[in-house]
Design a protein around this motif. Structure first.
Motif, mmCIF file in Angstrom:
data_model
loop_
_atom_site.group_PDB
_atom_site.id
_atom_site.type_symbol
_atom_site.label_atom_id
_atom_site.label_comp_id
_atom_site.label_asym_id
_atom_site.label_seq_id
_atom_site.Cartn_x
_atom_site.Cartn_y
_atom_site.Cartn_z
ATOM 1 N N PHE A 1 -4.974 -2.622 -9.378
ATOM 2 C CA PHE A 1 -5.034 -2.464 -10.829
ATOM 3 C C PHE A 1 -4.118 -1.360 -11.364
ATOM 4 O O PHE A 1 -4.110 -1.088 -12.565
ATOM 5 C CB PHE A 1 -6.474 -2.204 -11.285
ATOM 6 N N ALA A 2 -3.366 -0.703 -10.491
ATOM 7 C CA ALA A 2 -2.498 0.392 -10.929
ATOM 8 C C ALA A 2 -1.274 0.485 -10.028
ATOM 9 O O ALA A 2 -1.276 -0.043 -8.919
ATOM 10 C CB ALA A 2 -3.266 1.714 -10.892
ATOM 11 N N ARG A 3 -0.259 1.154 -10.521
ATOM 12 C CA ARG A 3 0.855 1.536 -9.646
ATOM 13 C C ARG A 3 0.470 2.896 -9.090
ATOM 14 O O ARG A 3 0.290 3.866 -9.826
ATOM 15 C CB ARG A 3 2.170 1.622 -10.407
ATOM 16 N N VAL A 4 0.333 2.993 -7.777
ATOM 17 C CA VAL A 4 -0.119 4.214 -7.107
ATOM 18 C C VAL A 4 1.093 4.934 -6.539
ATOM 19 O O VAL A 4 1.903 4.332 -5.824
ATOM 20 C CB VAL A 4 -1.126 3.882 -5.978
ATOM 21 N N VAL A 5 1.210 6.217 -6.843
ATOM 22 C CA VAL A 5 2.311 7.039 -6.355
ATOM 23 C C VAL A 5 1.722 8.154 -5.509
ATOM 24 O O VAL A 5 0.831 8.880 -5.955
ATOM 25 C CB VAL A 5 3.124 7.646 -7.524
ATOM 26 N N TYR B 1 -7.632 5.228 4.726
ATOM 27 C CA TYR B 1 -6.715 5.726 3.692
ATOM 28 C C TYR B 1 -5.862 4.600 3.102
ATOM 29 O O TYR B 1 -5.784 4.443 1.885
ATOM 30 C CB TYR B 1 -5.822 6.827 4.261
ATOM 31 N N THR B 2 -5.252 3.810 3.949
ATOM 32 C CA THR B 2 -4.396 2.724 3.471
ATOM 33 C C THR B 2 -5.216 1.688 2.715
ATOM 34 O O THR B 2 -4.780 1.178 1.681
ATOM 35 C CB THR B 2 -3.640 2.077 4.640
ATOM 36 N N ALA B 3 -6.412 1.390 3.202
ATOM 37 C CA ALA B 3 -7.284 0.440 2.503
ATOM 38 C C ALA B 3 -7.648 0.960 1.118
ATOM 39 O O ALA B 3 -7.696 0.191 0.148
ATOM 40 C CB ALA B 3 -8.541 0.181 3.323
ATOM 41 N N PHE B 4 -7.890 2.255 1.003
ATOM 42 C CA PHE B 4 -8.200 2.874 -0.281
ATOM 43 C C PHE B 4 -7.017 2.724 -1.242
ATOM 44 O O PHE B 4 -7.178 2.303 -2.391
ATOM 45 C CB PHE B 4 -8.543 4.348 -0.069
ATOM 46 N N LEU B 5 -5.804 3.034 -0.777
ATOM 47 C CA LEU B 5 -4.617 2.895 -1.617
ATOM 48 C C LEU B 5 -4.385 1.436 -1.990
ATOM 49 O O LEU B 5 -3.995 1.125 -3.117
ATOM 50 C CB LEU B 5 -3.383 3.453 -0.911
ATOM 51 N N VAL C 1 3.409 11.675 3.550
ATOM 52 C CA VAL C 1 3.116 10.336 3.045
ATOM 53 C C VAL C 1 2.989 9.281 4.134
ATOM 54 O O VAL C 1 2.240 8.336 3.979
ATOM 55 C CB VAL C 1 4.133 9.871 1.979
ATOM 56 N N GLU C 2 3.703 9.441 5.218
ATOM 57 C CA GLU C 2 3.606 8.450 6.290
ATOM 58 C C GLU C 2 2.441 8.744 7.238
ATOM 59 O O GLU C 2 1.739 7.839 7.661
ATOM 60 C CB GLU C 2 4.927 8.374 7.045
ATOM 61 N N PHE C 3 2.219 9.995 7.585
ATOM 62 C CA PHE C 3 1.143 10.343 8.507
ATOM 63 C C PHE C 3 -0.234 10.050 7.910
ATOM 64 O O PHE C 3 -1.156 9.661 8.631
ATOM 65 C CB PHE C 3 1.230 11.812 8.913
ATOM 66 N N LEU C 4 -0.399 10.227 6.606
ATOM 67 C CA LEU C 4 -1.712 10.008 5.988
ATOM 68 C C LEU C 4 -2.231 8.597 6.220
ATOM 69 O O LEU C 4 -3.441 8.371 6.244
ATOM 70 C CB LEU C 4 -1.653 10.322 4.494
ATOM 71 N N HIS C 5 -1.334 7.634 6.446
ATOM 72 C CA HIS C 5 -1.776 6.265 6.713
ATOM 73 C C HIS C 5 -2.452 6.136 8.078
ATOM 74 O O HIS C 5 -3.055 5.107 8.370
ATOM 75 C CB HIS C 5 -0.595 5.292 6.591
ATOM 76 N N GLU C 6 -2.363 7.155 8.908
ATOM 77 C CA GLU C 6 -3.046 7.152 10.203
ATOM 78 C C GLU C 6 -4.536 7.462 10.055
ATOM 79 O O GLU C 6 -5.317 7.219 10.967
ATOM 80 C CB GLU C 6 -2.400 8.176 11.148
ATOM 81 N N ILE C 7 -4.939 8.010 8.925
ATOM 82 C CA ILE C 7 -6.346 8.341 8.682
ATOM 83 C C ILE C 7 -7.097 7.045 8.390
ATOM 84 O O ILE C 7 -6.698 6.277 7.504
ATOM 85 C CB ILE C 7 -6.478 9.318 7.501
ATOM 86 N N PRO C 8 -8.186 6.788 9.133
ATOM 87 C CA PRO C 8 -8.940 5.549 8.915
ATOM 88 C C PRO C 8 -9.398 5.413 7.462
ATOM 89 O O PRO C 8 -9.938 6.344 6.873
ATOM 90 C CB PRO C 8 -10.150 5.700 9.848
ATOM 91 N N MET D 1 2.864 1.949 -4.583
ATOM 92 C CA MET D 1 2.200 0.689 -4.242
ATOM 93 C C MET D 1 1.660 0.080 -5.526
ATOM 94 O O MET D 1 1.185 0.805 -6.391
ATOM 95 C CB MET D 1 1.021 0.933 -3.305
ATOM 96 N N GLY D 2 1.724 -1.223 -5.630
ATOM 97 C CA GLY D 2 1.164 -1.920 -6.777
ATOM 98 C C GLY D 2 2.112 -1.921 -7.962
ATOM 99 O O GLY D 2 3.136 -1.251 -7.967
ATOM 100 N N ASP D 3 1.721 -2.694 -8.968
ATOM 101 C CA ASP D 3 2.536 -2.773 -10.179
ATOM 102 C C ASP D 3 1.663 -2.961 -11.413
ATOM 103 O O ASP D 3 2.042 -3.619 -12.364
ATOM 104 C CB ASP D 3 3.567 -3.885 -10.068
ATOM 105 N N GLY D 4 0.477 -2.368 -11.368
ATOM 106 C CA GLY D 4 -0.444 -2.486 -12.496
ATOM 107 C C GLY D 4 0.043 -1.736 -13.724
ATOM 108 O O GLY D 4 1.045 -1.020 -13.681
#
Length: 68
Positions: free
Chosen positions: A60-64, A50-54, A41-48, A24-27
């Motif tokens: 400001f960064a490319r997140v892997v 988590y996606t907002a944090f990423l 990687v897909e299930f973790l987005h179900e955690i409240p 995600m991102g291209d910083g």
């Protein structure tokens, strides 16, 4: 956050193993998040939150993220 589209899960090959990852991102900085004992990687987005944090990190960064 309804305009946010979840990134496609891609796979890197290492020998006989496929490693799932998302970016995600291209910083100017690469930020690699190493998951805990259990990862999906897909299930973790179900955690409240988590996606907002990423999403915040990707401003400001490319997140892997990847499955161990």
């Amino acid at each position: 956050m309804s305009d946010f589209v979840l990134r496609e899960t891609r796979y890197a090959v290492s020998g006989d193993i496929n490693i799932a990852y998302q970016t995600m991102g291209d910083g100017p900085v690469d930020l690699i998040l190493i998951p805990g004992v259990v990862s999906h990687v897909e299930f973790l987005h179900e955690i409240p939150g988590y996606t907002a944090f990423l999403r915040h990190l990707s401003t400001f960064a490319r997140v892997v993220t990847f499955d161990k």
